[in-house]
Scaffold this motif. Sequence first.
Motif, PDB file in Angstrom:
ATOM      1  N   ASN A  65     -49.754 -28.353  46.113  1.00  0.00           N
ATOM      2  CA  ASN A  65     -48.951 -27.711  47.152  1.00  0.00           C
ATOM      3  C   ASN A  65     -47.921 -28.691  47.709  1.00  0.00           C
ATOM      4  N   VAL A  77     -42.335 -27.040  59.662  1.00  0.00           N
ATOM      5  CA  VAL A  77     -42.457 -26.829  58.223  1.00  0.00           C
ATOM      6  C   VAL A  77     -42.043 -28.128  57.535  1.00  0.00           C
ATOM      7  N   THR A 103     -45.703 -27.226  53.621  1.00  0.00           N
ATOM      8  CA  THR A 103     -46.588 -27.101  54.775  1.00  0.00           C
ATOM      9  C   THR A 103     -45.909 -26.238  55.818  1.00  0.00           C
ATOM     10  N   SER A 156     -46.576 -24.305  59.623  1.00  0.00           N
ATOM     11  CA  SER A 156     -47.421 -24.117  60.804  1.00  0.00           C
ATOM     12  C   SER A 156     -47.702 -22.633  61.021  1.00  0.00           C
TER      13      SER A 156
END
Length: 592
Positions: free
Chosen positions: A370, A346, A373, A375
């Motif tokens: 955004n 992440v 992130t 996974s």
Amino acid sequence: MDWTLFWVIATFATYIGIAIWARAGSTNDFYVAGHGVHPVVNGMATAADWMSAASFLSMAGLIAGMGYGGSVYLMGWTGGYVLLALLLAPFLREFGKFTVPDFVGDRYYSSTARIVAVICALFVSFTYIAGQMSGVGIAFSRFLGVDFNTGIFFGMAIVFVYAVLGGMKGVTYTQVAQYVVLIFAYTVPVIFISLMLTGNPVPQLGFISNIKGDDISMLQKLDETVQGLGFTSYLASTKTNFDIFCITAALMFGTAGLPHVIIRFFTVPRAADARLSAGWALVFIALLYTAAPAVGAFARLNIIGSVNETTYAPAETYEVQSKLIRDAGEPPSPAWFANWEKTGLVAFDDKNADGQMQIRGPAAPDGLENEVTISNDIYVLANPEIAQLPEWVIGLVVAGGLAAALSTAAGLLMVISSAISHDLCRRTFFRNMSDKTELRVARLAAAGAVIAAGFMGIYSAELAFVAQVVAFAFGLAAASLFPVILLGIFWKRMNREGAIASMLTGLIPTFAYIWHFKLGAGKAATAQDWFLGVSPEGIGFVVMLLSMAVGVGVALVTPPPPQDIQDLVEDIRIPGTRRSHGIADSGMAPLD
């Protein structure tokens, strides 16, 4: 008490103890557990072998991240198992051989066909096992405080003990224990979370029930939430219908060509037991697969709720992490996020420098980019932690993920080991090899495969997430092995020339396509650049049709198989009535 460490040590000790108890004493034990496994036991072992790290860790994550688009994995893998159980497994068991290359070599009366089948099986198995070892690294790196590579090496050591020592006999009974661990680890947390969010203890029903204390369904609320943040509707897909069809078909037909699943049906006494064990396996598999959509939906809602303060998270159903970690000069983040950030799975990029984490889609109405992130591979492992479930539940999930990855890895190692020791050495190059020498070679091959698999797992982490790596293996199996197995059972005119042409036509283009778009010059390509708009995950189906057509065409213009082979093909479709046909029963290597 460190519950994660407790569960990992307890389960691993159990696996090793079973391997010692079930130590293989002959090649028959090592390859097929002496053909003496009970159908129910084999069904449970098959379920564990089948439900890999992709099923346990990544499938629900794909559904969480992609919504409807992620359902292709659920549909393809489930449908593929039904196809395998009904169409192939009983007939392969009636043939009575150890391995898929053994079937190909004897059915097509050719050492060359056997060698090509070995190459195909190794390509499929090593690609598949890379995804499993990657899953092991993910689980260990987060919960045992070691880096990703160290986690993989630790998993290698465990698999080495019970696969090399026990062979298929040890692997079978270890997989039974692993199934029990993984199914409890998967269902217990989702029952907890279903109760918290919807008040319904049955996740499959909670998934479509109303949010607790509200008049809106959980699924509808999730869909509104993701669309409000600028993502594609949870009930839609960004893939074309044709690509969805190709991916589903590649996974389905690839399942029916997977050598590590097929070999499980050689461990039962009779063809009728193969059918029965396939049915039991489907029951055991369904317990996890029917819960996966609920796991994915709950995880998506929970993760958004814990990161975005404005996201729906009523106190009576789900307590959002309220304590934020504030180190000097660092932006705040939920406690679970800070823990996972250390793994690199992440990440937070504070693009507008406001100190507030924002999960946003490409069409976000507030114009924010955004910043988070995540996974797909962490949804299942992180969800209990986000929902603040008891520590013993979090530890159990880790043990379940490791069980799923290691059980499939062990099955794949048996395929690799038998392909080298039995199909290449004893049946092709060293036909006078003794049983004792073959067993020693099999163990050495398994040991070498463990080491190679570990390094491939490290490399695959750079390639894609777990389920995607596994999908490549299914595509390779669909294109290279499924056609020759299907035609070998149901078309007696199929000959060795057609089989060799079919396998090579399936393997080479599929591997080249995946390599080009995932590792080669096409890494940056978009869907418009794909052949017919088909992604690397789905190309195996397109090439499968080509390889089947090539095989049939070549077979029709070359001499038919010997009469005894044609008689054998007819006999294996009538379980219990197979006559002796020399090549199939003598144990001698066929000649080209």
